[in-house]
Scaffold this motif. Sequence first.
Motif, short mmCIF file in Angstrom:
data_model
loop_
_atom_site.label_atom_id
_atom_site.label_comp_id
_atom_site.label_asym_id
_atom_site.label_seq_id
_atom_site.Cartn_x
_atom_site.Cartn_y
_atom_site.Cartn_z
N GLY A 356 0.83 -1.21 0.00
CA GLY A 356 0.00 0.00 0.00
C GLY A 356 0.85 1.25 0.00
O GLY A 356 0.57 2.21 -0.73
N PHE A 357 1.91 1.28 0.83
CA PHE A 357 2.79 2.44 0.85
C PHE A 357 3.46 2.65 -0.50
O PHE A 357 3.50 3.77 -1.03
N ARG A 358 4.01 1.59 -1.08
CA ARG A 358 4.75 1.74 -2.34
C ARG A 358 3.85 2.22 -3.47
O ARG A 358 4.24 3.08 -4.27
N THR A 359 2.60 1.71 -3.52
CA THR A 359 1.66 2.18 -4.55
C THR A 359 1.27 3.63 -4.28
O THR A 359 1.23 4.46 -5.20
N GLY A 360 0.98 3.96 -3.01
CA GLY A 360 0.59 5.32 -2.66
C GLY A 360 1.71 6.32 -2.88
O GLY A 360 1.50 7.43 -3.37
N ASN A 361 2.93 5.93 -2.51
CA ASN A 361 4.07 6.83 -2.68
C ASN A 361 4.34 7.10 -4.15
O ASN A 361 4.69 8.23 -4.54
N GLN A 362 4.17 6.08 -4.97
CA GLN A 362 4.35 6.27 -6.41
C GLN A 362 3.30 7.23 -6.96
O GLN A 362 3.61 8.10 -7.80
N VAL A 364 1.68 9.62 -5.26
CA VAL A 364 1.95 10.98 -4.77
C VAL A 364 3.13 11.59 -5.52
O VAL A 364 3.13 12.78 -5.85
N SER A 365 4.15 10.79 -5.81
CA SER A 365 5.31 11.30 -6.56
C SER A 365 4.91 11.72 -7.96
O SER A 365 5.45 12.69 -8.51
N LYS A 366 3.94 11.03 -8.55
CA LYS A 366 3.54 11.30 -9.93
C LYS A 366 2.50 12.41 -10.03
O LYS A 366 2.60 13.29 -10.90
N TYR A 367 1.52 12.39 -9.14
CA TYR A 367 0.39 13.31 -9.27
C TYR A 367 0.33 14.37 -8.17
O TYR A 367 -0.45 15.32 -8.29
N THR A 372 -3.90 12.95 -5.52
CA THR A 372 -4.02 11.56 -5.08
C THR A 372 -5.17 11.41 -4.10
O THR A 372 -5.97 10.47 -4.20
N LEU A 373 -5.28 12.34 -3.15
CA LEU A 373 -6.38 12.27 -2.17
C LEU A 373 -7.74 12.47 -2.85
O LEU A 373 -8.73 11.82 -2.48
N ASP A 374 -7.82 13.38 -3.81
CA ASP A 374 -9.09 13.58 -4.54
C ASP A 374 -9.49 12.31 -5.27
O ASP A 374 -10.68 11.93 -5.30
N HIS A 375 -8.52 11.63 -5.86
CA HIS A 375 -8.82 10.38 -6.58
C HIS A 375 -9.29 9.30 -5.61
O HIS A 375 -10.21 8.53 -5.91
N ILE A 376 -8.66 9.24 -4.42
CA ILE A 376 -9.09 8.26 -3.41
C ILE A 376 -10.52 8.55 -2.98
O ILE A 376 -11.34 7.63 -2.81
N ARG A 377 -10.86 9.83 -2.79
CA ARG A 377 -12.22 10.19 -2.36
C ARG A 377 -13.25 9.73 -3.40
O ARG A 377 -14.33 9.22 -3.06
N LEU A 378 -12.92 9.90 -4.68
CA LEU A 378 -13.88 9.60 -5.74
C LEU A 378 -13.98 8.11 -6.06
O LEU A 378 -15.06 7.59 -6.36
N THR A 379 -12.85 7.40 -6.01
CA THR A 379 -12.81 6.01 -6.48
C THR A 379 -12.47 5.00 -5.41
O THR A 379 -12.68 3.80 -5.60
N GLY A 380 -11.90 5.43 -4.30
CA GLY A 380 -11.45 4.51 -3.28
C GLY A 380 -10.17 3.79 -3.64
O GLY A 380 -9.79 2.81 -2.99
N THR A 381 -9.46 4.27 -4.68
CA THR A 381 -8.22 3.64 -5.13
C THR A 381 -7.16 4.71 -5.36
O THR A 381 -7.45 5.90 -5.46
#
Length: 384
Positions: A356-362, A364-367, A372-381
Amino acid sequence: MAVELCFAGRTCSGCGAEIGHGRYLSCMGGFWHPECFRCQACNDPISDYEFSMSRNRPFHKSCYKEQHHPRCDVCNNFIPTNAAGLIEYRAHPFWMQKYCPAHEYDRTPRCCSCERMEPRDTKYLVLDDGRKLCLECLDSAIVDTNECQPLYIEIGEFYEGLNMKVQQQVPLLLVERQALNEAMEGEKQGHHHLPETRGLCLSEEQTVRTILKRPRIGGHRIMDMITEPYRLVRRCEVTAILILYGLPRLLTGSILAHEMMHAWLRLSGYPNLRPEVEEGICQVLAHMWLESEIIAGSSSSSGPSSSSSSGSSEPGSSSSTSNSSKKGKRSQFERKLGDFFKHQIESDASPAYGDGFRTGNQAVSKYGLRRTLDHIRLTGTFPC
């Protein structure tokens, strides 16, 4: 090695001078004054008939063993060879502490913070709940609830700097392991990283025993631990943040940054998230805080920060009876300790916390964090 009498014409391979009349050594394809044929480890002359060689350099047999046969960092004995005659040892992946394989099974204690094994000639501090803490980690340890309040304020300011202010005042309590386990059993939601859980973000009403006053140290034990019950009342989606006492400031802070992200997600109306998403983004924030502290600590020369002691003393409030956050210019060990805690997050093998950290960190580094938080709110991913 042959010892012979020389009459003339021999040149010493050690000093380059003519040997002349007298005794000399014939070995390694050359001739030597006896005092010039020296061990490459201790620099004393080698007078034994048998010696060891490495890369065409001579050693006393005992010195060669010291140089090329590792000693255990726990028991200080030479690490034994296995049935095949090979030297087999274990090594910590970060600290590179070498030790005999047997110490993994003989109950040799480890520091509950840095995970290094306790050497036989060094006693670690025994905490009241049975954990052991090495003396280097003890140097910056936070051991009661009031002492942790300045750090809580600093991490709150870190979140505000990211435009992620936690809107409600959430109590922060430092607790013993038993109190943390009992609170975890009473919690109906949450993903806990067993058996290493060291912090909790609570949502249920409970009574928790918090550490009220800094205990004293007697010998190698914590003594006179004073706790008091604290009733958590549900006024919002989060009732309290609990953290194990006795951990170094940087570890306590990274756990707090992680748990505060749980609180921020719940108070900001995020839907129930899958463990790898929620724990992953919480680990990203813990990692970000550690990075900011390591960078700041390497250049800061200021002493401990202070906060006002007036007003409410409720745990988690902005006022505190303690004026020490143990913050200042980092020692070399504390900087290394911060790197270790980052390494722990980065190398975690669990699906939720590690992947989870490695996917999330990637993401955040990209977007960036906000997208990233807005995308999580909308899609849960996490965004791809």
